[in-house]
Design an enzyme around this catalytic site. Sequence first.
Site: not given
Length: 308
Positions: A128, A180
């Site tokens: 991530e 994101t």
Amino acid sequence: MNEITIHAPATVANMVCGFDVLGLCLTEPYDIMKVRLIDQRQVIIHTTDGFPLPMNPALNTAGAPLLEMLAALNQDLGFEVFITKQIKPGSGIGSSAASAAGAVVAANELLGNIFSKEELVRFAMFGEKVASGVKHADNIAPCIYGGVTLIRSIFPLDIIPISSPPLFVTVLHPQIEVRTSDAREILRKEVLLKDAIRQWGNIAGLVAGLMMGDYDLIGRSLEDVIIEPVRSILIPGFDVIKSECKKAGAIGGGISGSGPSIFMLSRDEITAHAMASVMKSVYDQIRVSYHIYVTTVNTQGVSIQHRA
Ligand code: HSE
């Protein structure tokens, strides 16, 4: 055994009010990954899906967690990874997390399950970091644990699986990409106390509603006064879909992760399909292409398909 094939499922992070702390695992869609143990200390990435993702393992969401795992092991072994993504990157349903979680679960199986789920989440968060610049576990944890997870803290890691009543999930994935990192960049860095009070009331209500199987409480708690008002402007038709789905019987829903996907929860499959019809009729007028999934909560997380 030196080769394993797994399915790494999509996930819905945030669950509306729980920004970075709540996540839900979906039955569909999922990525297919094959991981092979090799005797050189390296990670080799292959893709078979045509998405232009980095092949350098240090920059790849599956590769970076495996490099961290190799550093922790300090042995002469490595991994060759074959990724077939069915979860489109930038969809808001945990594409990067599926690659990261799938890679570490598969690698751990090949090693004889020497790492705990919590340690796997810790490795996978490096994926991530590569994808969005920030370590967050609200896609990774449900992908590895299955079901609904609360991430009370990431430093130190504190993951709490939350039970839930049967839930059907309808996901609209508009075919536009929202990164994101961009969807985080636009957020205000400070919140008003009155908004924080409302938000933590909702988070507590949602967790209590899930654990008690109280659909009405779940529905009342699926409200986000901090993130959604800012991010929803990136998603065509968001307000109409939300209000029409509520009218048509949804428990509630909102932006999935950082968007652009929108999810709605329903008590039964018929209502979940009715949500798909509502989404379709709105998007057919907007003329943005889309994909709709009608699925359920996946209580297993990453699943092993084949060992060789
Ligand atoms: N909690 C993260 C965010 C999830 O909303 O930015 C990203 O999928």
